[in-house]
Design a protein around this motif. Structure first.
Motif, PDB file in Angstrom:
ATOM      1  N   ILE A  66       0.811  -6.060   3.150  1.00 48.47           N
ATOM      2  CA  ILE A  66      -0.559  -6.480   3.002  1.00 48.47           C
ATOM      3  C   ILE A  66      -0.512  -7.873   3.523  1.00 48.47           C
ATOM      4  O   ILE A  66      -0.150  -8.279   2.516  1.00 48.47           O
ATOM      5  CB  ILE A  66      -1.664  -6.020   2.095  1.00 48.47           C
ATOM      6  N   CYS A  70      -1.189  -5.410   8.643  1.00 47.42           N
ATOM      7  CA  CYS A  70      -1.147  -4.985   7.271  1.00 47.42           C
ATOM      8  C   CYS A  70      -0.704  -3.000   8.115  1.00 47.42           C
ATOM      9  O   CYS A  70      -0.605  -2.466   7.976  1.00 47.42           O
ATOM     10  CB  CYS A  70      -2.435  -3.312   7.174  1.00 47.42           C
ATOM     11  N   ASP A 116      -3.322 -10.835   3.698  1.00 50.21           N
ATOM     12  CA  ASP A 116      -4.816 -11.034   3.118  1.00 50.21           C
ATOM     13  C   ASP A 116      -5.386 -12.452   3.405  1.00 50.21           C
ATOM     14  O   ASP A 116      -4.777 -13.261   2.849  1.00 50.21           O
ATOM     15  CB  ASP A 116      -5.757 -10.021   2.423  1.00 50.21           C
ATOM     16  N   CYS A 124      -7.410  -0.561  -4.944  1.00 44.27           N
ATOM     17  CA  CYS A 124      -7.850  -0.271  -3.644  1.00 44.27           C
ATOM     18  C   CYS A 124      -7.755   0.609  -3.163  1.00 44.27           C
ATOM     19  O   CYS A 124      -7.423   0.620  -2.115  1.00 44.27           O
ATOM     20  CB  CYS A 124      -8.429  -1.853  -3.115  1.00 44.27           C
ATOM     21  N   THR A 169      -5.625   6.374   0.996  1.00 42.23           N
ATOM     22  CA  THR A 169      -4.374   5.044   0.955  1.00 42.23           C
ATOM     23  C   THR A 169      -5.069   4.197  -0.639  1.00 42.23           C
ATOM     24  O   THR A 169      -5.725   3.915  -0.724  1.00 42.23           O
ATOM     25  CB  THR A 169      -4.859   3.586   2.207  1.00 42.23           C
ATOM     26  N   SER A 198       0.833  -1.558  -0.183  1.00 34.08           N
ATOM     27  CA  SER A 198      -0.003  -0.035   0.086  1.00 34.08           C
ATOM     28  C   SER A 198       0.748   0.959  -0.177  1.00 34.08           C
ATOM     29  O   SER A 198       2.214   1.501   0.508  1.00 34.08           O
ATOM     30  CB  SER A 198      -0.937   0.184   1.252  1.00 34.08           C
ATOM     31  N   GLU A 254      -3.418  -4.830  -4.778  1.00 33.18           N
ATOM     32  CA  GLU A 254      -3.471  -6.338  -4.361  1.00 33.18           C
ATOM     33  C   GLU A 254      -3.033  -7.711  -5.454  1.00 33.18           C
ATOM     34  O   GLU A 254      -3.830  -7.383  -6.464  1.00 33.18           O
ATOM     35  CB  GLU A 254      -4.444  -6.906  -3.617  1.00 33.18           C
ATOM     36  N   ARG A 308      -7.230  -9.016   7.639  1.00 28.90           N
ATOM     37  CA  ARG A 308      -6.305  -8.558   7.338  1.00 28.90           C
ATOM     38  C   ARG A 308      -5.146  -7.482   8.120  1.00 28.90           C
ATOM     39  O   ARG A 308      -5.394  -6.949   9.034  1.00 28.90           O
ATOM     40  CB  ARG A 308      -6.642  -7.206   6.355  1.00 28.90           C
ATOM     41  N   ASP A 329     -12.623  -2.217  -4.257  1.00 27.30           N
ATOM     42  CA  ASP A 329     -11.992  -2.837  -4.846  1.00 27.30           C
ATOM     43  C   ASP A 329     -12.286  -3.011  -6.463  1.00 27.30           C
ATOM     44  O   ASP A 329     -12.976  -2.948  -6.911  1.00 27.30           O
ATOM     45  CB  ASP A 329     -12.164  -4.476  -4.359  1.00 27.30           C
ATOM     46  N   ASN A 372      -4.309   0.301  -2.476  1.00 22.53           N
ATOM     47  CA  ASN A 372      -3.568  -0.930  -1.949  1.00 22.53           C
ATOM     48  C   ASN A 372      -3.654  -1.625  -3.301  1.00 22.53           C
ATOM     49  O   ASN A 372      -4.140  -1.180  -5.036  1.00 22.53           O
ATOM     50  CB  ASN A 372      -4.687  -1.945  -1.314  1.00 22.53           C
TER      51      ASN A 372
END
Length: 246
Positions: A83, A97, A85, A198, A242, A41, A246, A95, A189, A244
Motif C-alpha cells: 500500500i 495497491c 497512500d 483496516c 482484505t 495487506s 498501515e 492509493r 480504520d 490492511n
C-alpha cells in the motif's frame, strides 16, 4: 476502619476515572495528517466468472449437442499486497495497491440432451478447474468519514490493470493474461498505538473477455475443443476480504 473504607472508595473512583480516560484517548492522533504513508495487506478472495454461452450446436465426438457452462465449487483464495497512500485532503486519499492473488474456479458443463460429457482422451469430465495467479495494479480513491475516537469508516473505489501470470496450457479452456477492472468497497480504520488495522470488503468486475478462442490456442486437442466452443465470453469477478496494516 471508616477511613480505610473511604480511601478504598477513593482509589476505586480514581481507577474507574482513569479507565474511562484511557478508553476515550485517541491512539495515533496525527497518523492521518501524513502526506504519504505505506503499508501492506493480506486477504481472502473468492473469484468467479460471468459466463456467456455460445448457444450453438457443437461437435462432441461423433454427435452434435448444445452445452451450458456455469461456475461451481468456488474455493477461497489468498491475496497479498503493498500500500502507498497519498493524502489529498482531510477526507480524501489516493492509493496505489499492487498485489498478487491465488485463486481457483471451476466450470461445470451440462448438455441439453442430457448425455454424459467427457473429453476425447478421457482425462476430463463435466468439470474443468482453472487456477489463476493474477498480478494487479489498482489505483483507488478513498473517502473517509470523520474519525470517532479510534475508528473511522470509509468508502473506496477505483480500477486498474491485471495480468494472469499462470496459464495452464494442459486444460481444455485457456485463460488470457491481461484484464482491466473496476472495484468498489467499504471498510473501517481502527487505530492502535503504532499502526492502523483496516479491514475492508471489495467487489471487482473485469471487462476483458478471458476466454482464449479455439483457433488461438495451439495447445488444444481437437477432441477437447467443445469445452471452449461452448462459451463465447468469460468475464472475471472477485469478492475480497482484505486486512490492511498501515
Amino acid at each position: 476502619m471508616i477511613l480505610e473504607k473511604i480511601n478504598l472508595k477513593k482509589y476505586l473512583l480514581i481507577i474507574l476515572c482513569s479507565c474511562g480516560l484511557v478508553a476515550q484517548a485517541q491512539n495515533n492522533p496525527y497518523v492521518d495528517d501524513k502526506l504519504v504513508h505505506f503499508g501492506f495487506s493480506l486477504g481472502l478472495n473468492m473469484m468467479t466468472f460471468g459466463v456467456t454461452d455460445s448457444e450453438q450446436p457443437i461437435m462432441m465426438g461423433d454427435q452434435t449437442d448444445t452445452l451450458h457452462a456455469r461456475v461451481s465449487n468456488l474455493l477461497p483464495g489468498f491475496s497479498v499486497g503493498f500500500i502507498t497512500d497519498l493524502r489529498l485532503s482531510r477526507h480524501l486519499n489516493l492509493r496505489l495497491c499492487p498485489g498478487l492473488s491465488f485463486s481457483q474456479r471451476s466450470l461445470t458443463y451440462k448438455a441439453i440432451s442430457g448425455r454424459e460429457i467427457h473429453s476425447g482422451d478421457g482425462q476430463y469430465g463435466d468439470v474443468i478447474s482453472l487456477l489463476s495467479i493474477p498480478i494487479t495494479i489498482p489505483l483507488y480513491l478513498k473517502w473517509s468519514a470523520e474519525r470517532e475516537r479510534n475508528y473511522r469508516p470509509y468508502l473506496i473505489g477505483g480500477g486498474g490493470f491485471e495480468y494472469n501470470v499462470y496459464r495452464d496450457t494442459e486444460q481444455p479452456v485457456l485463460l488470457k493474461g491481461p484484464d482491466y477492472f473496476v472495484e468498489v468497497g467499504f471498510g473501517c480504520d481502527f487505530y492502535f498505538q503504532w499502526f492502523k488495522f483496516c479491514p475492508q470488503i471489495t467487489y471487482r468486475i473485469g471487462f476483458a473477455n478471458q476466454l482464449t478462442p479455439t483457433d488461438e490456442n495451439p495447445h488444444l486437442l481437437p477432441d477437447n475443443a467443445f469445452y471452449t466452443d461452448a462459451i463465447s465470453r468469460l468475464m472475471s469477478h472477485m469478492l475480497c476480504l482484505t486486512f490492511n496494516f498501515e
